[in-house]
Design a protein around this motif. Structure first.
Motif, PDB file in Angstrom:
ATOM      1  N   ARG A 109       0.809  -1.224   0.000  1.00 16.66           N
ATOM      2  CA  ARG A 109       0.000   0.000   0.000  1.00 16.66           C
ATOM      3  C   ARG A 109       0.843   1.275   0.000  1.00 16.66           C
ATOM      4  NH1 ARG A 109      -5.338  -1.543   3.611  1.00 16.66           N
ATOM      5  NH2 ARG A 109      -6.267  -2.836   1.981  1.00 16.66           N
ATOM      6  N   ALA A 110       2.164   1.124  -0.030  1.00 15.49           N
ATOM      7  CA  ALA A 110       3.017   2.316  -0.129  1.00 15.49           C
ATOM      8  C   ALA A 110       2.720   3.061  -1.423  1.00 15.49           C
ATOM      9  CB  ALA A 110       4.493   1.910  -0.073  1.00 15.49           C
ATOM     10  N   GLY A 111       2.536   2.315  -2.506  1.00 15.64           N
ATOM     11  CA  GLY A 111       2.211   2.942  -3.791  1.00 15.64           C
ATOM     12  C   GLY A 111       0.857   3.623  -3.775  1.00 15.64           C
ATOM     13  N   VAL A 112      -0.097   3.039  -3.059  1.00 16.03           N
ATOM     14  CA  VAL A 112      -1.434   3.629  -2.954  1.00 16.03           C
ATOM     15  C   VAL A 112      -1.371   4.949  -2.190  1.00 16.03           C
ATOM     16  CG1 VAL A 112      -3.785   3.271  -2.120  1.00 16.03           C
ATOM     17  CG2 VAL A 112      -2.506   1.344  -3.046  1.00 16.03           C
ATOM     18  N   VAL A 173      -1.927   1.691  -9.684  1.00 11.38           N
ATOM     19  CA  VAL A 173      -2.448   3.037  -9.421  1.00 11.38           C
ATOM     20  C   VAL A 173      -1.335   4.043  -9.136  1.00 11.38           C
ATOM     21  CG1 VAL A 173      -2.784   2.747  -6.924  1.00 11.38           C
ATOM     22  CG2 VAL A 173      -4.301   4.270  -8.201  1.00 11.38           C
ATOM     23  N   ASN A 174      -0.230   3.581  -8.568  1.00  5.62           N
ATOM     24  CA  ASN A 174       0.896   4.459  -8.304  1.00  5.62           C
ATOM     25  C   ASN A 174       1.482   5.008  -9.612  1.00  5.62           C
ATOM     26  OD1 ASN A 174       3.160   5.695  -7.065  1.00  5.62           O
ATOM     27  ND2 ASN A 174       4.357   3.836  -7.379  1.00  5.62           N
ATOM     28  N   VAL A 175       1.767   4.114 -10.556  1.00  6.00           N
ATOM     29  CA  VAL A 175       2.318   4.538 -11.845  1.00  6.00           C
ATOM     30  C   VAL A 175       1.283   5.336 -12.629  1.00  6.00           C
ATOM     31  CG1 VAL A 175       3.259   3.733 -14.059  1.00  6.00           C
ATOM     32  CG2 VAL A 175       3.930   2.597 -11.937  1.00  6.00           C
ATOM     33  N   HIS A 264     -15.863 -11.611   1.651  1.00  8.90           N
ATOM     34  CA  HIS A 264     -15.216 -10.300   1.690  1.00  8.90           C
ATOM     35  C   HIS A 264     -14.170 -10.224   0.587  1.00  8.90           C
ATOM     36  CE1 HIS A 264     -17.060  -9.354   5.584  1.00  8.90           C
ATOM     37  NE2 HIS A 264     -16.772 -10.604   5.926  1.00  8.90           N
ATOM     38  N   LEU A 265     -14.111  -9.081  -0.076  1.00 12.39           N
ATOM     39  CA  LEU A 265     -13.200  -8.891  -1.202  1.00 12.39           C
ATOM     40  C   LEU A 265     -12.585  -7.501  -1.086  1.00 12.39           C
ATOM     41  CD1 LEU A 265     -12.157 -10.019  -3.906  1.00 12.39           C
ATOM     42  CD2 LEU A 265     -14.203  -9.103  -5.001  1.00 12.39           C
ATOM     43  N   TRP A 266     -11.255  -7.426  -1.127  1.00 14.60           N
ATOM     44  CA  TRP A 266     -10.589  -6.141  -0.986  1.00 14.60           C
ATOM     45  C   TRP A 266      -9.254  -6.164  -1.730  1.00 14.60           C
ATOM     46  CZ3 TRP A 266     -10.512 -10.059   2.443  1.00 14.60           C
ATOM     47  CH2 TRP A 266      -9.295 -10.424   3.021  1.00 14.60           C
ATOM     48  N   SER A 267      -8.568  -5.022  -1.740  1.00 20.01           N
ATOM     49  CA  SER A 267      -7.276  -4.912  -2.414  1.00 20.01           C
ATOM     50  C   SER A 267      -6.179  -4.655  -1.398  1.00 20.01           C
ATOM     51  CB  SER A 267      -7.287  -3.771  -3.442  1.00 20.01           C
ATOM     52  OG  SER A 267      -8.180  -4.042  -4.493  1.00 20.01           O
ATOM     53  N   ILE A 268      -5.089  -5.414  -1.507  1.00 20.14           N
ATOM     54  CA  ILE A 268      -3.908  -5.173  -0.682  1.00 20.14           C
ATOM     55  C   ILE A 268      -3.128  -4.005  -1.284  1.00 20.14           C
ATOM     56  CG2 ILE A 268      -1.778  -6.176   0.226  1.00 20.14           C
ATOM     57  CD1 ILE A 268      -3.161  -8.937  -0.133  1.00 20.14           C
ATOM     58  N   GLY A 269      -2.940  -4.050  -2.599  1.00 21.63           N
ATOM     59  CA  GLY A 269      -2.386  -2.964  -3.397  1.00 21.63           C
ATOM     60  C   GLY A 269      -3.303  -2.773  -4.581  1.00 21.63           C
ATOM     61  N   SER A 270      -2.950  -1.890  -5.488  1.00 21.53           N
ATOM     62  CA  SER A 270      -3.863  -1.604  -6.596  1.00 21.53           C
ATOM     63  C   SER A 270      -4.060  -2.803  -7.522  1.00 21.53           C
ATOM     64  CB  SER A 270      -3.350  -0.414  -7.400  1.00 21.53           C
ATOM     65  OG  SER A 270      -2.088  -0.709  -7.972  1.00 21.53           O
TER      66      SER A 270
END
Length: 344
Positions: A109-112, A173-175, A264-270
């Motif tokens: 999540r650093a990039g997020v 998402v970061n890029v 449950h559904l989620w994102s760790i990173g993008s």
């Protein structure tokens, strides 16, 4: 002779189901071949940083000499690009670090977070441009349109090349936040060129301020999508473009699955999605339930790009009668135990 309960039936309790149903991954499961990708993206970002800083200096010098607010606005915009690229580079470095005992998901999540900061910085830059453009409309200044056109033309080439390199290097998402900065710059510098020609033809210097309003609006609009997506990830919302209903329907099509709940559904990173769920299946041997678990994960990976799952398999409670295994509902099983306790 007393009939023994089969091993798999006698141990069909919740704790055993949890151990059977959880798919365990190796420690490097987060990598997914990301080291090569990170190296290539980092190289592109370093080149972009150097070129962008040189162009910011050129814009400031040219903007002061030409008395052009549009060029100075571009300098501010490109300075925010420089910071965005720097944040993205730091985020790429952090994302490449492996998980640890205290950061079990690594630094995905650093990039997020970098993308969110980038987008919020764009909002600040856009409002600053609006303020300066309003001041310039009230007090117009003579603008050297030829200098304005030449510097903007160089910017179109530079930003276009950087945007192309970023587009080819990755889609997270970061890029993409850094890419949006560069695309916005390419379009706004192209508008500065058109504005420079308009000033040459008409002699109307308010066009410079009007262009600045347009650039600010473009910056503001481009930032909203990134802010929305990053907040959705940080709040662990359903990943963009995914439907919880579609995922559940796919899981229910697998033979042996009778029910899916607590999904449950989620994102760790993008680009790294995770899922947890309780899946109810018929009473069966562990080897058979493992086959169902493998099929669930294959369908989730191939159909939705979900590669990190925690799935708890739930079996109906079973008992033996007349040397045969029969299935009973959990409520009946609990009711029988309650009556037995009262009898004692």
């Amino acid at each position: 002779m007393t009939q023994e309960k089969p091993f798999w039936c006698a141990h069909a309790d919740k704790s055993v189901r949890a151990r059977q149903g959880t798919l365990r991954y190796p420690k490097n499961m987060h990598a997914h071949g990301g080291h090569g990708h990170s190296h290539g993206t980092g190289r592109v970002l370093r080149i972009s940083l150097t070129v962008t800083m040189l162009y910011v200096v050129l814009l400031v010098v040219a903007g002061i000499r030409a008395h052009s607010l549009a060029l100075l606005s571009e300098a501010g915009h490109n300075l925010s690009d420089f910071l965005a690229l720097l944040l993205s580079l730091v985020a790429v470095f952090l994302e490449g670090r492996p998980p640890s005992a205290t950061k079990t998901y690594g630094y995905r999540r650093a990039g997020v977070l970098a993308a969110l900061v980038n987008a919020l910085s764009l909002v600040v830059v856009s409002f600053f441009i609006f303020y300066e453009a309003f001041q310039r409309i009230q007090h117009p200044e003579h603008v050297r349109a030829r200098v304005m056109i030449g510097v903007a033309a160089a910017g179109v080439v530079m930003n276009g090349v950087i945007a192309l390199l970023l587009w080819r290097s990755g889609r997270d998402v970061n890029v993409r936040s850094a890419l949006l900065h560069e695309v916005g710059d390419t379009l706004s510098t192209a508008a500065v060129i058109a504005g420079g020609f308009a000033i040459l033809w008409t002699g109307q210097y308010w066009i410079d301020a009007a262009l600045s309003f347009g650039i600010g609006t473009l910056i503001l609009w481009s930032s909203f999508g990134i802010v929305r997506e990053t907040l959705n990830i940080l709040l662990e919302g359903t990943p963009r473009g995914m439907s919880l209903e579609a995922v559940e329907a796919t899981m229910r099509t697998i033979a042996g699955v009778s029910d899916v709940h607590d999904l449950h559904l989620w994102s760790i990173g993008s680009e790294n999605h995770a899922l947890s769920a309780h899946v109810k299946i018929a009473d069966m041997a562990t080897s058979e339930s493992d086959a169902i678990l493998r099929e669930i994960n294959e369908k989730l990976g191939q159909g939705f790009g979900i590669h990190h799952t925690t799935i708890q398999l739930e079996h109906v409670v079973c008992e033996t009668a007349h040397s045969c295994v029969i299935a009973v509902r959990e409520e009946e099983h609990e009711h029988d135990h309650s009556r037995h306790d009262h009898a004692h």
